[in-house]
Motif scaffolding. Structure first.
Motif, PDB file in Angstrom:
ATOM      1  N   TYR A 112     -24.242 -64.344  47.161  1.00 33.43           N
ATOM      2  CA  TYR A 112     -23.793 -65.206  48.259  1.00 33.43           C
ATOM      3  C   TYR A 112     -22.828 -66.270  47.745  1.00 33.43           C
ATOM      4  CZ  TYR A 112     -23.744 -68.538  52.068  1.00 33.43           C
ATOM      5  OH  TYR A 112     -23.328 -69.393  53.054  1.00 33.43           O
ATOM      6  N   ALA A 137     -23.790 -74.768  58.292  1.00 31.18           N
ATOM      7  CA  ALA A 137     -23.828 -73.327  58.530  1.00 31.18           C
ATOM      8  C   ALA A 137     -23.793 -72.565  57.202  1.00 31.18           C
ATOM      9  CB  ALA A 137     -22.660 -72.914  59.422  1.00 31.18           C
ATOM     10  N   ILE A 138     -22.971 -73.007  56.265  1.00 32.78           N
ATOM     11  CA  ILE A 138     -22.913 -72.372  54.947  1.00 32.78           C
ATOM     12  C   ILE A 138     -24.260 -72.514  54.250  1.00 32.78           C
ATOM     13  CG2 ILE A 138     -21.879 -72.566  52.642  1.00 32.78           C
ATOM     14  CD1 ILE A 138     -19.223 -73.329  54.168  1.00 32.78           C
ATOM     15  N   HIS A 178     -28.820 -64.610  46.039  1.00 35.73           N
ATOM     16  CA  HIS A 178     -28.268 -65.970  46.066  1.00 35.73           C
ATOM     17  C   HIS A 178     -26.950 -66.011  45.287  1.00 35.73           C
ATOM     18  CE1 HIS A 178     -28.085 -70.350  45.653  1.00 35.73           C
ATOM     19  NE2 HIS A 178     -28.050 -70.194  44.350  1.00 35.73           N
ATOM     20  N   GLY A 203     -27.115 -72.845  55.646  1.00 30.99           N
ATOM     21  CA  GLY A 203     -28.095 -72.063  56.393  1.00 30.99           C
ATOM     22  C   GLY A 203     -28.051 -70.574  56.116  1.00 30.99           C
ATOM     23  N   ARG A 204     -26.969 -70.094  55.530  1.00 31.10           N
ATOM     24  CA  ARG A 204     -26.852 -68.667  55.228  1.00 31.10           C
ATOM     25  C   ARG A 204     -27.322 -68.306  53.815  1.00 31.10           C
ATOM     26  NH1 ARG A 204     -22.013 -69.425  58.373  1.00 31.10           N
ATOM     27  NH2 ARG A 204     -20.744 -69.628  56.506  1.00 31.10           N
ATOM     28  N   ASP A 205     -27.718 -69.299  53.027  1.00 31.59           N
ATOM     29  CA  ASP A 205     -28.148 -69.048  51.644  1.00 31.59           C
ATOM     30  C   ASP A 205     -29.405 -68.174  51.630  1.00 31.59           C
ATOM     31  OD1 ASP A 205     -29.266 -69.241  49.013  1.00 31.59           O
ATOM     32  OD2 ASP A 205     -28.184 -71.119  48.711  1.00 31.59           O
ATOM     33  N   HIS A 248     -33.393 -68.269  53.408  1.00 33.78           N
ATOM     34  CA  HIS A 248     -33.971 -67.193  54.229  1.00 33.78           C
ATOM     35  C   HIS A 248     -35.276 -66.674  53.632  1.00 33.78           C
ATOM     36  CE1 HIS A 248     -30.786 -66.677  57.225  1.00 33.78           C
ATOM     37  NE2 HIS A 248     -29.980 -67.060  56.264  1.00 33.78           N
TER      38      HIS A 248
END
Length: 96
Positions: free
Chosen positions: A27, A65-66, A24, A68-70, A74
């Motif tokens: 990211y 979208a940003i 995290h 959702g990529r964390d 996931h």
């Protein structure tokens, strides 16, 4: 345009949060100037129980979208994620 990403952790997920934290943090660091600020919400015992991430994005779709990529998402950490337009109006604190 700024957006607040408001995340609530699933109950009893401190261990999952801690084990996923390095990914995290990587990211968030990789977002560069897109990231305005970020930090955890704390419960009454001082344990993290959610996240607030404020970012710069062109529009709602990009902000989602940003979010959702964390890696936390996931990993299944979050019970809920809300992405809302945000405007910083006052800033009188310094980071600690």
């Amino acid at each position: 345009m700024q957006f607040a990403i408001i995340c609530e952790d699933k109950p009893n997920s401190v261990e999952l949060r801690q084990s996923t934290r390095p990914e995290h943090v990587d990211y968030l660091n990789g977002l560069g100037k897109t990231l305005v600020f970020a930090g955890p919400f704390l419960d009454e015992s001082g344990n993290p129980c959610g996240s607030l991430v404020v970012i710069e994005a062109a529009d709602q779709a990009e902000a989602e979208a940003i979010a959702g990529r964390d890696p936390y998402g996931h990993a299944g950490l979050f019970e809920s994620v809300t992405v809302r337009p945000f405007r910083l109006a006052f800033n009188t604190t310094t980071s600690t």
